[in-house]
Write a protein that holds these residues in place. Sequence first.
Motif, PDB file in Angstrom:
ATOM      1  N   ILE A 259       2.402  -3.996  20.114  1.00  0.00           N
ATOM      2  CA  ILE A 259       3.294  -5.021  19.549  1.00  0.00           C
ATOM      3  C   ILE A 259       2.461  -6.225  19.096  1.00  0.00           C
ATOM      4  N   ALA A 260       1.511  -6.649  19.941  1.00  0.00           N
ATOM      5  CA  ALA A 260       0.692  -7.820  19.587  1.00  0.00           C
ATOM      6  C   ALA A 260      -0.162  -7.533  18.344  1.00  0.00           C
ATOM      7  N   GLU A 261      -0.815  -6.362  18.308  1.00  0.00           N
ATOM      8  CA  GLU A 261      -1.695  -6.034  17.168  1.00  0.00           C
ATOM      9  C   GLU A 261      -0.877  -5.908  15.879  1.00  0.00           C
ATOM     10  N   LEU A 262       0.277  -5.270  15.983  1.00  0.00           N
ATOM     11  CA  LEU A 262       1.103  -5.073  14.782  1.00  0.00           C
ATOM     12  C   LEU A 262       1.694  -6.389  14.301  1.00  0.00           C
ATOM     13  N   ASP A 263       2.175  -7.209  15.232  1.00  0.00           N
ATOM     14  CA  ASP A 263       2.746  -8.496  14.821  1.00  0.00           C
ATOM     15  C   ASP A 263       1.688  -9.380  14.163  1.00  0.00           C
ATOM     16  N   ALA A 264       0.427  -9.186  14.557  1.00  0.00           N
ATOM     17  CA  ALA A 264      -0.653  -9.975  13.938  1.00  0.00           C
ATOM     18  C   ALA A 264      -0.826  -9.604  12.461  1.00  0.00           C
ATOM     19  N   LEU A 265      -0.306  -8.448  12.058  1.00  0.00           N
ATOM     20  CA  LEU A 265      -0.416  -8.027  10.644  1.00  0.00           C
ATOM     21  C   LEU A 265       0.713  -8.591   9.781  1.00  0.00           C
ATOM     22  N   ARG A 266       1.697  -9.208  10.424  1.00  0.00           N
ATOM     23  CA  ARG A 266       2.857  -9.706   9.653  1.00  0.00           C
ATOM     24  C   ARG A 266       2.471 -10.901   8.801  1.00  0.00           C
ATOM     25  N   GLU A 267       3.024 -10.904   7.595  1.00  0.00           N
ATOM     26  CA  GLU A 267       2.829 -12.102   6.769  1.00  0.00           C
ATOM     27  C   GLU A 267       4.010 -13.017   7.042  1.00  0.00           C
ATOM     28  N   GLN A 268       3.737 -14.136   7.683  1.00  0.00           N
ATOM     29  CA  GLN A 268       4.789 -15.044   8.159  1.00  0.00           C
ATOM     30  C   GLN A 268       5.893 -14.231   8.837  1.00  0.00           C
ATOM     31  N   ASP A 269       7.147 -14.378   8.367  1.00  0.00           N
ATOM     32  CA  ASP A 269       8.197 -13.609   9.033  1.00  0.00           C
ATOM     33  C   ASP A 269       8.522 -12.311   8.313  1.00  0.00           C
ATOM     34  N   GLY A 270       7.661 -11.927   7.359  1.00  0.00           N
ATOM     35  CA  GLY A 270       7.912 -10.710   6.586  1.00  0.00           C
ATOM     36  C   GLY A 270       7.621  -9.473   7.415  1.00  0.00           C
ATOM     37  N   PRO A 271       7.876  -8.295   6.819  1.00  0.00           N
ATOM     38  CA  PRO A 271       7.637  -7.058   7.564  1.00  0.00           C
ATOM     39  C   PRO A 271       6.136  -6.740   7.668  1.00  0.00           C
ATOM     40  N   ILE A 272       5.820  -5.803   8.545  1.00  0.00           N
ATOM     41  CA  ILE A 272       4.449  -5.277   8.642  1.00  0.00           C
ATOM     42  C   ILE A 272       4.340  -4.163   7.612  1.00  0.00           C
ATOM     43  N   ARG A 273       3.238  -4.151   6.885  1.00  0.00           N
ATOM     44  CA  ARG A 273       3.038  -3.075   5.902  1.00  0.00           C
ATOM     45  C   ARG A 273       1.753  -2.343   6.255  1.00  0.00           C
ATOM     46  N   ILE A 274       1.859  -1.017   6.397  1.00  0.00           N
ATOM     47  CA  ILE A 274       0.680  -0.217   6.741  1.00  0.00           C
ATOM     48  C   ILE A 274       0.594   0.948   5.752  1.00  0.00           C
ATOM     49  N   ASP A 275      -0.555   1.086   5.121  1.00  0.00           N
ATOM     50  CA  ASP A 275      -0.732   2.231   4.225  1.00  0.00           C
ATOM     51  C   ASP A 275      -1.064   3.468   5.046  1.00  0.00           C
ATOM     52  N   VAL A 276      -0.244   4.490   4.900  1.00  0.00           N
ATOM     53  CA  VAL A 276      -0.460   5.717   5.659  1.00  0.00           C
ATOM     54  C   VAL A 276      -0.823   6.838   4.682  1.00  0.00           C
ATOM     55  N   PRO A 277      -1.997   7.445   4.850  1.00  0.00           N
ATOM     56  CA  PRO A 277      -2.350   8.534   3.949  1.00  0.00           C
ATOM     57  C   PRO A 277      -1.469   9.762   4.182  1.00  0.00           C
ATOM     58  N   VAL A 278      -0.954  10.304   3.101  1.00  0.00           N
ATOM     59  CA  VAL A 278      -0.094  11.500   3.165  1.00  0.00           C
ATOM     60  C   VAL A 278      -0.644  12.529   2.185  1.00  0.00           C
ATOM     61  N   ARG A 279      -0.622  13.789   2.600  1.00  0.00           N
ATOM     62  CA  ARG A 279      -1.083  14.875   1.713  1.00  0.00           C
ATOM     63  C   ARG A 279       0.132  15.539   1.059  1.00  0.00           C
ATOM     64  N   TYR A 280       0.157  15.549  -0.262  1.00  0.00           N
ATOM     65  CA  TYR A 280       1.222  16.214  -1.035  1.00  0.00           C
ATOM     66  C   TYR A 280       0.643  17.502  -1.610  1.00  0.00           C
ATOM     67  N   VAL A 281       1.300  18.610  -1.322  1.00  0.00           N
ATOM     68  CA  VAL A 281       0.802  19.910  -1.781  1.00  0.00           C
ATOM     69  C   VAL A 281       1.880  20.566  -2.636  1.00  0.00           C
ATOM     70  N   THR A 282       1.510  21.009  -3.823  1.00  0.00           N
ATOM     71  CA  THR A 282       2.447  21.798  -4.635  1.00  0.00           C
ATOM     72  C   THR A 282       1.729  23.056  -5.113  1.00  0.00           C
ATOM     73  N   ALA A 283       2.482  24.135  -5.290  1.00  0.00           N
ATOM     74  CA  ALA A 283       1.893  25.392  -5.778  1.00  0.00           C
ATOM     75  C   ALA A 283       3.007  26.203  -6.442  1.00  0.00           C
ATOM     76  N   THR A 284       2.572  27.134  -7.302  1.00  0.00           N
ATOM     77  CA  THR A 284       3.518  27.962  -8.042  1.00  0.00           C
ATOM     78  C   THR A 284       3.357  29.407  -7.610  1.00  0.00           C
ATOM     79  N   LEU A 285       4.467  30.114  -7.539  1.00  0.00           N
ATOM     80  CA  LEU A 285       4.427  31.525  -7.161  1.00  0.00           C
ATOM     81  C   LEU A 285       3.618  32.284  -8.207  1.00  0.00           C
ATOM     82  N   ALA A 286       2.745  33.195  -7.736  1.00  0.00           N
ATOM     83  CA  ALA A 286       1.884  33.904  -8.690  1.00  0.00           C
ATOM     84  C   ALA A 286       2.696  34.911  -9.527  1.00  0.00           C
ATOM     85  N   ARG A 287       3.804  35.455  -8.977  1.00  0.00           N
ATOM     86  CA  ARG A 287       4.569  36.423  -9.801  1.00  0.00           C
ATOM     87  C   ARG A 287       5.563  35.709 -10.704  1.00  0.00           C
TER      88      ARG A 287
END
Length: 287
Positions: A259-287
């Motif tokens: 809670i302390a570490e996360l609240d330290a990331l807040r900009e004034q009373d705004g929300p905490i924003r954290i960039d989270v890496p996400v892997r997006y995978v798409t593929a097409t059926l070969a047939r």
Amino acid sequence: MDTATTYKTKVTAAFNGAAATYDRLGVEFFTPMGRRLVQRADPRPGQHVLDVGCGLGATLLPAATQIGPSGHALGIDIAEAMIDQAGREAERQGIGNVELRVMDGEHPDLPARSFDLVLGSYSVIFLPDARAALARYADLLRDGGRIAFTSPVFSRDTFPFLPPLFSRWIPMSLLQHLPPAWHPEQLHRQLHSWLEDPADLEAALDRAGFTAVDIADESVEMTAASGEAWVDWSHTQGMRLLWQHLPADEAAALRARLIAELDALREQDGPIRIDVPVRYVTATLAR
Ligand SMILES: C[S@@+](CC[C@H](N)C(=O)[O-])C[C@H]1O[C@@H](n2cnc3c(N)ncnc32)[C@H](O)[C@@H]1O
């Protein structure tokens, strides 16, 4: 009970327990990720879409909206409480072309060649043998059909499912409290190893009958109203595994620190924003 069944029973109980508050505790993460997955998969009006492990519909509902009233979106989830809540959410949003069923997404009991797109956001990571399931999804697709799913971008030195930032705040020594089956190395070996290296991921999709594999790592901006909101939310997510096994004093100390570490990331009373890496995978059926 075999290991996979025991594991599924625990996963089902965990998500049934989380359903009432899942992603609704002042933290935004699954909703923007689901929207982005649908944007990348880009289903067409009139198509038939299956969402595996649909949860409350973060991916299912935007997909249903995009395919329109002539399309059909089926969401399946192993946790009945998730399916109930998803139904309520679809109703609340006035989305009518959605069907919801309780079903094990690893062995979907559905007609062959009946879908144009199979989706799965942060859900294939829970399947004991996801690579075998990919071939079953291929069977469910019509010719030229597609698959699109997300996973965390795994790294070895953090608790799975958490942004890398957290490895600074969660001492690895706490992981000793986890039973061996939930230890990150074990989870990695059993469930996630094929998702880590893009070459392995592509090979798994290729073996299942897919081609034109696209793997893109992007950040999702996770927002939390406060450190406390994030910590409460983490009890409804993968980190629940850790909370459940920590002795009370260690849990209290970790809660206070986060809670302390996360609240330290807040900009004034705004929300905490954290960039989270996400892997997006798409593929097409070969047939
Ligand atoms: C992290 S949640 C993601 C939910 C949703 N896709 C989203 O993006 O919000 C993972 C979901 O997968 C479901 N799940 C886990 N194992 C499953 C299985 N074997 N079959 C179907 N659903 C499963 C869980 O019940 C949970 O709803």
